[in-house]
Design a protein around this motif. Sequence first.
Motif, PDB file in Angstrom:
ATOM      1  N   THR A 170       4.258  -9.698   6.495  1.00 17.58           N
ATOM      2  CA  THR A 170       4.619  -8.766   5.431  1.00 17.58           C
ATOM      3  C   THR A 170       3.570  -8.712   4.332  1.00 17.58           C
ATOM      4  N   TYR A 171       3.155  -9.890   3.873  1.00 19.98           N
ATOM      5  CA  TYR A 171       2.182  -9.999   2.786  1.00 19.98           C
ATOM      6  C   TYR A 171       0.985 -10.820   3.262  1.00 19.98           C
ATOM      7  N   HIS A 272       6.772  -1.197  -3.523  1.00 23.55           N
ATOM      8  CA  HIS A 272       6.498  -2.327  -2.619  1.00 23.55           C
ATOM      9  C   HIS A 272       5.057  -2.252  -2.100  1.00 23.55           C
ATOM     10  N   ARG A 275       2.565  -4.962   0.159  1.00 23.92           N
ATOM     11  CA  ARG A 275       2.619  -5.273   1.591  1.00 23.92           C
ATOM     12  C   ARG A 275       1.249  -5.020   2.225  1.00 23.92           C
TER      13      ARG A 275
END
Length: 300
Positions: A170-171, A272, A275
């Motif tokens: 995700t990151y 978001h 990401r």
Amino acid sequence: MTPRSVIPRWRSAIVLLAACLLPSMSVSAGESPADMVLIPGGDTVIGSEHGLADERPVFAVTLPDFLLDKTPVTVAAFAEFVAGTGYITTAEQLGDSAVMQFGTGRWFLQPGAYWRYPLGPDGSEALADHPVTQVSWDDATAYCQAQGKRLPSEVEWEFAARSGHDGDVTYAFGDELFKEGDSLAKVWQANVWNGDFPMINTVEDGFATTSPVGHFGLSPAGLSDMAGNVWEWTADWYGGYEGRSGADDAPSDGNSKVQRGGSFLCDKNVCHGYRVSARSHSTPDSSLMHVGFRCARDVN
């Protein structure tokens, strides 16, 4: 995205002259400057089928080894560049740059805002170890060229963010935005918006705006600030992923340039943007309070 309308502009003549006298933008295999990290080449998938529309469809790429700056370019490094070249940024030429009003989320052009005073002349002076902001794509390109480097491609940036992980992630630092500390308190792993954007920022991560580069540690690839702190310019024109089939298949022109990595203004419930697959974009002459950059280099 907060682009400025395209406005005629001029570049600093001394930097253009210097660009003709630059060292090679590549280094030999085995060399790795102290301020850069070797990203071993390989295969990966760019984009996310679970992300926003402009992150789909995913496509496969194969990249050779390349070097990427360990951190975003700092205020101190940019100041040294300006002192050595006399370079005048886009924001200084135009007399203003983009600032967001906390509490409303409204963007406006702030007279007198530039890289030394990113919130304007009445705001605090930018700190030396923080990432430089209020730099346009043109400014970032000029800086990298003066170092014998270049901006990374969008694909290189995402490849580097994914490096060191097995499978999807995700990151750049993993799948969790924070971890538990010794007292079971949250330990944030990136400088992002905390609270209810844009009304309330609880500043749980310790920073209302930018943070010192490296403060939140390194990714498995050895890179800092690949999530949050500031969005980072890449070399590529912004466009959709439809029909993309490899690393060299980016749009050949467009109206705006891609930014990656998210910033201190990114809220998980709004954009978001920190990401690994998230994207933003602005016109090349846009200068913004939450956008910086890092440089890349080829490996022969």
